[in-house]
Enzyme design. Sequence first.
Site, PDB file in Angstrom:
ATOM      1  N   SER A   4      48.172  39.388  33.923  1.00  0.00           N
ATOM      2  CA  SER A   4      48.287  37.987  33.540  1.00  0.00           C
ATOM      3  C   SER A   4      49.688  37.709  33.032  1.00  0.00           C
ATOM      4  O   SER A   4      50.319  38.563  32.403  1.00  0.00           O
ATOM      5  CB  SER A   4      47.266  37.657  32.447  1.00  0.00           C
ATOM      6  N   GLU A  38      39.032  39.121  44.762  1.00  0.00           N
ATOM      7  CA  GLU A  38      38.858  37.666  44.700  1.00  0.00           C
ATOM      8  C   GLU A  38      39.464  36.987  45.923  1.00  0.00           C
ATOM      9  O   GLU A  38      38.912  36.008  46.447  1.00  0.00           O
ATOM     10  CB  GLU A  38      39.500  37.129  43.418  1.00  0.00           C
ATOM     11  N   LYS A  70      45.087  41.913  30.366  1.00  0.00           N
ATOM     12  CA  LYS A  70      44.293  41.623  31.552  1.00  0.00           C
ATOM     13  C   LYS A  70      44.587  42.586  32.702  1.00  0.00           C
ATOM     14  O   LYS A  70      45.709  42.982  32.953  1.00  0.00           O
ATOM     15  CB  LYS A  70      44.542  40.189  32.034  1.00  0.00           C
ATOM     16  N   HIS A 116      17.964  38.750  41.547  1.00  0.00           N
ATOM     17  CA  HIS A 116      18.276  37.536  40.780  1.00  0.00           C
ATOM     18  C   HIS A 116      19.361  37.800  39.730  1.00  0.00           C
ATOM     19  O   HIS A 116      19.444  37.093  38.725  1.00  0.00           O
ATOM     20  CB  HIS A 116      17.032  36.968  40.087  1.00  0.00           C
TER      21      HIS A 116
END
Length: 464
Positions: free
Chosen positions: A278, A291, A284, A157
């Site tokens: 970024s 992704e 970043k 979970h």
Amino acid sequence: MSQKVWSGRFQKQPEEWVDEFNASIPFDQQLVEEDIEGSIAHVSMLMDNEILTSEEGKKILAGLHSLANKAKSKELTYLTSLEDIHCNLEKLLTDEVGEVGGKLHTGRSRNDQVATDMHLYLKRRVVEIIESIEELQGNLLVQAEEHIYTIMPGYTHLQRAQPISFSHHLMAYFWMLERDKERMKSGLERIDLCPLGAGALAGTTYPINRLQTAESLGFQGIYENSMDAVSDRDFILEFLSNSSILMMHLSRFAEELILWTSQEFNFVELDDAFTTGSSIMPQKKNPDMAELVRGKTGRVYGNLFSLLTVLKGLPLAYNKDMQEDKEGMFDTVETTKGSLKIFAGMVGTMKVKKDSMEEAVDKDFSNATELADYLATKGIPFRQAHEIVGQLVLYCIQNSCYLKDLSISQFKEASPLIDDDIYDVLSPQMAVKRRNSYGGTGFDQVKEQLMKAKQKLKQGELSG
């Protein structure tokens, strides 16, 4: 406008925009090598069975080999007005060898021709995908061997559950990929059938030898029914389904890498080659490749659903709708191969932050089950032990501490059966070591698992 191969029955040619809508050559030119290969096998068979003369056959074969060389060097030019790769190659062949090139199509149809092309194409690409899976599995094994004793929180979970070996976590993906590989290998059995010679749907009146063409093309068998041969796309559906399951596994792994690379987890760092920055935030380091794999999984699912929808209402045998079977197949092949290559690189180069993982598992309640099991071995029913430990966890939460921070007197207040050895029991390393059931995260079990995985991978490489 080029003459259509079917123009004899028609009084006028379609307009250019209709040609463009109808044509498959923008994408089925990817089948050029397979189409030529199938034609060479077909012509050779026609010669051997005296359907073509030796002179005719040799002339056509010379032309086909010339086209094959031009195809490899990207010298061929295709016309949209000629619809597909088959008609384009027949026209190019006729330009090369003269009118005898028109005899290439003797005893076959575009229906069995295109099906043969796709069987040949997919057979080779599935083998390449299997090899890519094995490369990723190999990189997983390398990382897993290095981190047998690296302890991390295991989750259910997305809540910390029990401490586990990081190697054990990685090996879960090895076995998922092993099942993916087995599905791909099984699917090859259905891909490895030859439809050539089925004609449009009913076979042919020429005395062809289908077994000969199947054997020369390297197929293990032929379709028993000519209508099934030209209308079957199960082999593509099975590939798309197998690829969807494979991509789902990669997507789950991608999600974990995305979480693990965040500051909140800080468990791993991906190599710069598989991350981006970024345009506005200099600090970043984004896990964009992971992704993208996660995102591309949806398009592979879409290709499966698309073909299922195309086929669901089609009567036998061939229908033009089936032209929609190729783009999704091509796209899934490239997407799956690309995703596997990216993943092999990410896994092979990622840095594991062992200290961060162990710090995380040292400051949580993932050892609570150890205390409950400890009490159960002392004779307390597990449900009662569960209640006792739950109350201790609540006390720790309310007092901003962890189980290992409690004094022995506090433990004994909860149960007089708890002794000083409880601190060893509660250590993450001991918690992992003691889970020595078959397939568990215990260090000895993980080593056994790694040994079996190496054998599996070696067997796969040898059989491949």
